[in-house]
Design a protein around this motif. Structure first.
Motif, PDB file in Angstrom:
ATOM      1  N   GLY A  72      47.516  16.697 -46.467  1.00 42.90           N
ATOM      2  CA  GLY A  72      46.613  17.766 -46.072  1.00 42.90           C
ATOM      3  C   GLY A  72      46.033  18.520 -47.255  1.00 42.90           C
ATOM      4  O   GLY A  72      44.965  19.126 -47.149  1.00 42.90           O
ATOM      5  N   ALA A  73      46.719  18.480 -48.413  1.00 39.19           N
ATOM      6  CA  ALA A  73      46.252  19.198 -49.593  1.00 39.19           C
ATOM      7  C   ALA A  73      45.207  18.423 -50.390  1.00 39.19           C
ATOM      8  O   ALA A  73      44.593  18.971 -51.311  1.00 39.19           O
ATOM      9  N   ALA A  74      44.978  17.158 -50.041  1.00 37.61           N
ATOM     10  CA  ALA A  74      44.008  16.348 -50.782  1.00 37.61           C
ATOM     11  C   ALA A  74      42.583  16.708 -50.381  1.00 37.61           C
ATOM     12  O   ALA A  74      42.309  17.048 -49.224  1.00 37.61           O
ATOM     13  N   ASP A  75      41.676  16.619 -51.340  1.00 38.23           N
ATOM     14  CA  ASP A  75      40.258  16.827 -51.042  1.00 38.23           C
ATOM     15  C   ASP A  75      39.645  15.594 -50.377  1.00 38.23           C
ATOM     16  O   ASP A  75      38.669  15.708 -49.645  1.00 38.23           O
ATOM     17  N   LEU A  76      40.223  14.426 -50.651  1.00 37.50           N
ATOM     18  CA  LEU A  76      39.756  13.184 -50.040  1.00 37.50           C
ATOM     19  C   LEU A  76      40.919  12.213 -49.991  1.00 37.50           C
ATOM     20  O   LEU A  76      41.691  12.109 -50.950  1.00 37.50           O
ATOM     21  N   VAL A  77      41.061  11.518 -48.865  1.00 33.18           N
ATOM     22  CA  VAL A  77      42.092  10.488 -48.688  1.00 33.18           C
ATOM     23  C   VAL A  77      41.387   9.147 -48.513  1.00 33.18           C
ATOM     24  O   VAL A  77      40.422   9.044 -47.737  1.00 33.18           O
ATOM     25  N   ILE A  78      41.857   8.121 -49.217  1.00 35.25           N
ATOM     26  CA  ILE A  78      41.224   6.798 -49.184  1.00 35.25           C
ATOM     27  C   ILE A  78      42.285   5.770 -48.846  1.00 35.25           C
ATOM     28  O   ILE A  78      43.357   5.743 -49.464  1.00 35.25           O
ATOM     29  N   GLY A  79      42.024   4.922 -47.860  1.00 35.65           N
ATOM     30  CA  GLY A  79      42.988   3.909 -47.451  1.00 35.65           C
ATOM     31  C   GLY A  79      42.302   2.653 -46.959  1.00 35.65           C
ATOM     32  O   GLY A  79      41.080   2.481 -47.087  1.00 35.65           O
ATOM     33  N   ASN A  80      43.088   1.764 -46.369  1.00 34.39           N
ATOM     34  CA  ASN A  80      42.585   0.479 -45.879  1.00 34.39           C
ATOM     35  C   ASN A  80      42.870   0.338 -44.393  1.00 34.39           C
ATOM     36  O   ASN A  80      44.019   0.460 -43.963  1.00 34.39           O
ATOM     37  N   PRO A 119      40.098  13.704 -40.165  1.00 31.95           N
ATOM     38  CA  PRO A 119      39.174  12.560 -40.217  1.00 31.95           C
ATOM     39  C   PRO A 119      38.001  12.752 -41.170  1.00 31.95           C
ATOM     40  O   PRO A 119      37.578  11.800 -41.831  1.00 31.95           O
ATOM     41  N   GLU A 120      37.496  13.976 -41.270  1.00 28.23           N
ATOM     42  CA  GLU A 120      36.342  14.205 -42.140  1.00 28.23           C
ATOM     43  C   GLU A 120      36.703  14.094 -43.619  1.00 28.23           C
ATOM     44  O   GLU A 120      35.809  13.993 -44.477  1.00 28.23           O
ATOM     45  N   LYS A 121      37.988  14.085 -43.953  1.00 30.77           N
ATOM     46  CA  LYS A 121      38.429  13.921 -45.331  1.00 30.77           C
ATOM     47  C   LYS A 121      38.903  12.498 -45.622  1.00 30.77           C
ATOM     48  O   LYS A 121      39.459  12.242 -46.687  1.00 30.77           O
ATOM     49  N   LEU A 122      38.691  11.590 -44.698  1.00 27.99           N
ATOM     50  CA  LEU A 122      39.219  10.235 -44.821  1.00 27.99           C
ATOM     51  C   LEU A 122      38.108   9.218 -45.031  1.00 27.99           C
ATOM     52  O   LEU A 122      37.064   9.282 -44.387  1.00 27.99           O
ATOM     53  N   VAL A 123      38.354   8.286 -45.937  1.00 23.04           N
ATOM     54  CA  VAL A 123      37.490   7.122 -46.147  1.00 23.04           C
ATOM     55  C   VAL A 123      38.364   5.884 -45.981  1.00 23.04           C
ATOM     56  O   VAL A 123      39.427   5.779 -46.606  1.00 23.04           O
ATOM     57  N   LEU A 124      37.929   4.943 -45.135  1.00 20.52           N
ATOM     58  CA  LEU A 124      38.706   3.723 -44.902  1.00 20.52           C
ATOM     59  C   LEU A 124      37.899   2.494 -45.303  1.00 20.52           C
ATOM     60  O   LEU A 124      36.730   2.352 -44.948  1.00 20.52           O
ATOM     61  N   SER A 125      38.554   1.607 -46.042  1.00 19.15           N
ATOM     62  CA  SER A 125      37.937   0.335 -46.400  1.00 19.15           C
ATOM     63  C   SER A 125      38.087  -0.666 -45.257  1.00 19.15           C
ATOM     64  O   SER A 125      39.142  -0.749 -44.619  1.00 19.15           O
ATOM     65  N   LEU A 126      37.033  -1.411 -45.012  1.00 21.28           N
ATOM     66  CA  LEU A 126      37.074  -2.515 -44.046  1.00 21.28           C
ATOM     67  C   LEU A 126      37.084  -3.864 -44.751  1.00 21.28           C
ATOM     68  O   LEU A 126      36.975  -4.904 -44.097  1.00 21.28           O
ATOM     69  N   THR A 153      33.367   4.872 -43.901  1.00 21.96           N
ATOM     70  CA  THR A 153      33.850   3.524 -44.193  1.00 21.96           C
ATOM     71  C   THR A 153      33.201   2.985 -45.462  1.00 21.96           C
ATOM     72  O   THR A 153      32.084   3.358 -45.825  1.00 21.96           O
ATOM     73  N   ILE A 154      33.923   2.086 -46.119  1.00 23.02           N
ATOM     74  CA  ILE A 154      33.428   1.355 -47.285  1.00 23.02           C
ATOM     75  C   ILE A 154      33.840  -0.103 -47.131  1.00 23.02           C
ATOM     76  O   ILE A 154      34.652  -0.443 -46.270  1.00 23.02           O
ATOM     77  N   GLY A 155      33.261  -0.971 -47.942  1.00 28.11           N
ATOM     78  CA  GLY A 155      33.684  -2.367 -47.968  1.00 28.11           C
ATOM     79  C   GLY A 155      32.917  -3.306 -47.062  1.00 28.11           C
ATOM     80  O   GLY A 155      33.314  -4.455 -46.905  1.00 28.11           O
TER      81      GLY A 155
END
Length: 345
Positions: A72-80, A119-126, A153-155
């Protein structure tokens, strides 16, 4: 249809049952470190998580409050996003057997709420080998579901190899790609980014970017140390200006390396279980990578410090419970600490 060599296929089950700590352990960095001295006055915090799937979960996981606070403290979370998001799988038998992945939109929404990720702080790779497990219709359903949830989304091939994402005062360039596929290349290439060679990216791909990050789906599964070919690709990416790399696909935690000013986390393991529900314990160790990125003039976009936060996915009934390693009890804790020491020294 897949591009896995025969030796890889033959070793998959033995390595799943007993993840390997064999390999070249030289040249890696500690689990945490300061890259800049003095530390910058203004930073942006990024958090990278591993693969997400519902394979080992019938319902959303339970989560230790410390992990939720960290994320929750992150400015952006990135995962797969390792699984297509569909209400009903089209590959019914494969999904039951676990060879084809799937999760519902409700599960993902509930899981994110449980672990403290907005969700608005999350980026997910496809960009991964399972993204077409439920066919083209499942891929389109996944993209639509993530849009409804407000997750970027990215990828995918539609927006080019490098996608720009603003986070606070910084502009990130995120390059997600997969080296592995579970379908014919001609089919895969129409939807999913497989361009791993930065020399082939457009010259202006990183124009206006403060920090260029790669999110590769690479290396061989269930091996704690990356292969020489994977480390060579990391050096190539760093040589073309990639300053931060966070990898997926191995399903186990892998070490960190410094290549000049670039930081490489080869594998973060699974964030939510993505192999089989009853997975041997080394495959249940995951890690969250937090990175402080400078927003000061003069060092803008440089990695200032980093830390790997290991945790365990403990099976509880029909779902998982995420627990920091320091919160483990009984005989499991020394076993996990011994494995982490073997990986990170």
């Amino acid at each position: 249809m897949s591009n896995y060599p025969l030796s890889y296929k033959l070793s998959w089950l033995p390595r799943f049952l007993k993840p390997s700590v064999l390999g070249d352990a030289s040249g890696f960095a500690p689990m945490a470190g300061r890259v800049m001295e003095p530390q910058p006055g203004q930073t942006v915090r990024l958090a990278f998580i591993g693969d997400i799937s519902a394979v080992a979960n019938r319902r959303a996981p339970a989560c230790d409050p410390a992990i939720a606070v960290l994320l929750g403290a992150a400015d952006l979370v990135i995962g797969n996003c390792e699984s297509p998001i569909v209400e009903k799988p089209s590959a019914v038998l494969g999904t039951k057997l676990g060879t084809h992945h799937a999760m519902t939109e409700r599960f993902l929404g509930d899981a994110l709420a449980a672990v403290g990720i907005a969700p608005e702080k999350l980026v997910l790779s496809l960009a991964n080998n399972h993204v077409l497990d439920q066919g083209f219709a499942g891929f389109e359903a996944t993209v639509a579901a993530l849009q409804r949830l407000g997750i970027r989304t990215i990828g995918t091939t539609g927006n080019g190899p490098v996608e720009h994402v603003a986070v606070g005062p910084l502009m990130l360039g995120l390059a997600a790609f997969t080296l592995w596929r579970n379908a014919d290349e001609a089919v895969f290439a129409t939807r999913v980014s497989m361009e791993s060679d930065p020399a082939r990216w457009p010259r202006d791909a990183a124009s206006g970017v403060d920090l260029l990050c790669a999110v590769p789906h690479w290396d061989w599964e269930f091996r704690h140390f990356p292969r020489a070919e994977t480390r060579a690709l990391a050096r190539r990416l760093a040589g073309h200006g990639v300053g931060l790399i966070a990898g997926h696909h191995a399903h186990v935690v892998q070490p960190v390396e410094r290549i000049g000013e670039a930081l490489v986390a080869y594998g973060l393991g699974d964030f939510l279980g993505t192999a089989f529900a009853r997975q041997p314990w080394p495959g249940r160790i995951g890690a969250i990578l937090t990175v402080e990125v400078s927003a000061d003039a003069g060092t803008r976009g440089k990695v200032a410090s980093y830390r790997m936060h290991p945790f365990m996915r403990l099976r509880t009934g029909d779902h998982e419970r995420l627990v920091p390693v320091e919160g483990l009890e009984g005989a499991m804790r020394p076993r996990v600490l011994k494995r982490l020491t073997a990986i990170f020294g």
